[in-house]
Design a protein around this motif. Structure first.
Motif, mmCIF file in Angstrom:
data_model
loop_
_atom_site.group_PDB
_atom_site.id
_atom_site.type_symbol
_atom_site.label_atom_id
_atom_site.label_comp_id
_atom_site.label_asym_id
_atom_site.label_seq_id
_atom_site.Cartn_x
_atom_site.Cartn_y
_atom_site.Cartn_z
ATOM 1 N N SER A 138 0.900 -1.114 0.058
ATOM 2 C CA SER A 138 -0.024 -0.042 -0.087
ATOM 3 C C SER A 138 0.884 1.383 0.171
ATOM 4 O O SER A 138 0.672 2.182 -0.659
ATOM 5 C CB SER A 138 -0.874 0.024 1.196
ATOM 6 O OG SER A 138 -1.752 -1.025 1.335
ATOM 7 N N ARG A 139 1.838 1.285 0.774
ATOM 8 C CA ARG A 139 3.024 2.420 0.664
ATOM 9 C C ARG A 139 3.572 2.471 -0.450
ATOM 10 O O ARG A 139 3.545 3.655 -1.107
ATOM 11 C CB ARG A 139 4.034 2.109 1.814
ATOM 12 C CG ARG A 139 5.067 3.392 1.908
ATOM 13 C CD ARG A 139 5.936 3.266 3.124
ATOM 14 N NE ARG A 139 6.725 2.124 3.247
ATOM 15 C CZ ARG A 139 7.946 2.242 2.730
ATOM 16 N NH1 ARG A 139 8.570 3.412 2.213
ATOM 17 N NH2 ARG A 139 8.887 1.036 2.795
ATOM 18 N N ALA A 142 0.850 3.992 -2.919
ATOM 19 C CA ALA A 142 0.600 5.496 -2.484
ATOM 20 C C ALA A 142 1.801 6.379 -3.130
ATOM 21 O O ALA A 142 1.649 7.347 -3.483
ATOM 22 C CB ALA A 142 0.561 5.491 -1.134
ATOM 23 N N GLU A 145 1.199 6.661 -7.063
ATOM 24 C CA GLU A 145 0.009 7.658 -7.201
ATOM 25 C C GLU A 145 0.670 9.132 -6.843
ATOM 26 O O GLU A 145 0.268 9.989 -7.405
ATOM 27 C CB GLU A 145 -1.041 7.294 -6.117
ATOM 28 C CG GLU A 145 -2.410 8.042 -6.391
ATOM 29 C CD GLU A 145 -3.523 7.665 -5.510
ATOM 30 O OE1 GLU A 145 -4.305 8.584 -4.998
ATOM 31 O OE2 GLU A 145 -3.617 6.549 -5.054
ATOM 32 N N HIS A 146 1.209 9.212 -5.547
ATOM 33 C CA HIS A 146 1.634 10.523 -5.445
ATOM 34 C C HIS A 146 2.461 11.143 -6.541
ATOM 35 O O HIS A 146 2.224 12.180 -6.749
ATOM 36 C CB HIS A 146 2.233 10.581 -3.969
ATOM 37 C CG HIS A 146 3.245 11.805 -3.601
ATOM 38 N ND1 HIS A 146 2.480 12.973 -3.209
ATOM 39 C CD2 HIS A 146 4.357 12.180 -3.885
ATOM 40 C CE1 HIS A 146 3.472 14.054 -3.127
ATOM 41 N NE2 HIS A 146 4.705 13.602 -3.375
#
Length: 149
Positions: A138-139, A142, A145-146
């Motif tokens: 998940s990190r 993220a 995506e960031h």
């Protein structure tokens, strides 16, 4: 610093690396002991006996080196991109090259789907690490995506 506080902390396996280190050291130790203390077969001359011992010790060292290399797999994120260091392959990616992050049920590790339709395994995030692996996946998602915004 842990991944929970630093989004750019390196991704590293825990369970697989620990098992690989222990097994690597055990391989070197056991094969070394067998090479030194093992029996010499009747009919084998001194040269053949020495070569057998060298081969056995070398096999233990090769196994230990392979397992130690496995323990060093990682993925290193930065503001510029991601460096994936797998067992054999080292690949530097810019964030824009990553289309998505997948961690499908049953898969041994995370897979990056790249813009050129290629897939790249990220062996540093392994299913064997359980919930930790899900958090790390998940990190990574993220971060992708960031940096794609």
């Amino acid at each position: 610093m842990s991944g929970a506080t630093d989004p750019y902390a390196p991704f590293r396996p825990v369970t697989g690396a620990r098992v690989a280190r222990v097994a690597g050291l055990a391989s070197v130790l056991v094969f070394g002991l067998v090479a030194v203390l093992g029996p010499t077969y009747a009919g084998a001359g001194p040269t053949m006996a020495l070569l057998n011992r060298i081969f056995i010790a070398g096999l233990g060292l090769a196994m230990g080196a392979f397992l130690w290399r496995y323990a060093l797999i990682r993925a290193i994120p930065s503001a510029a991109g991601l460096v994936v260091v797998n067992l054999v392959l080292r690949r530097e990616l810019e964030w824009s090259q990553v289309a998505s992050v997948t961690f499908t049920p049953g898969a041994p590790w995370v897979v990056l789907e790249l813009n050129d339709t290629e897939e790249l395994a990220v062996m540093a995030i392994q299913r064997a690490d359980g919930e930790r692996a899900k958090r790390e996946a998940s990190r990574l998602a993220a971060l992708v995506e960031h940096h794609q915004r």
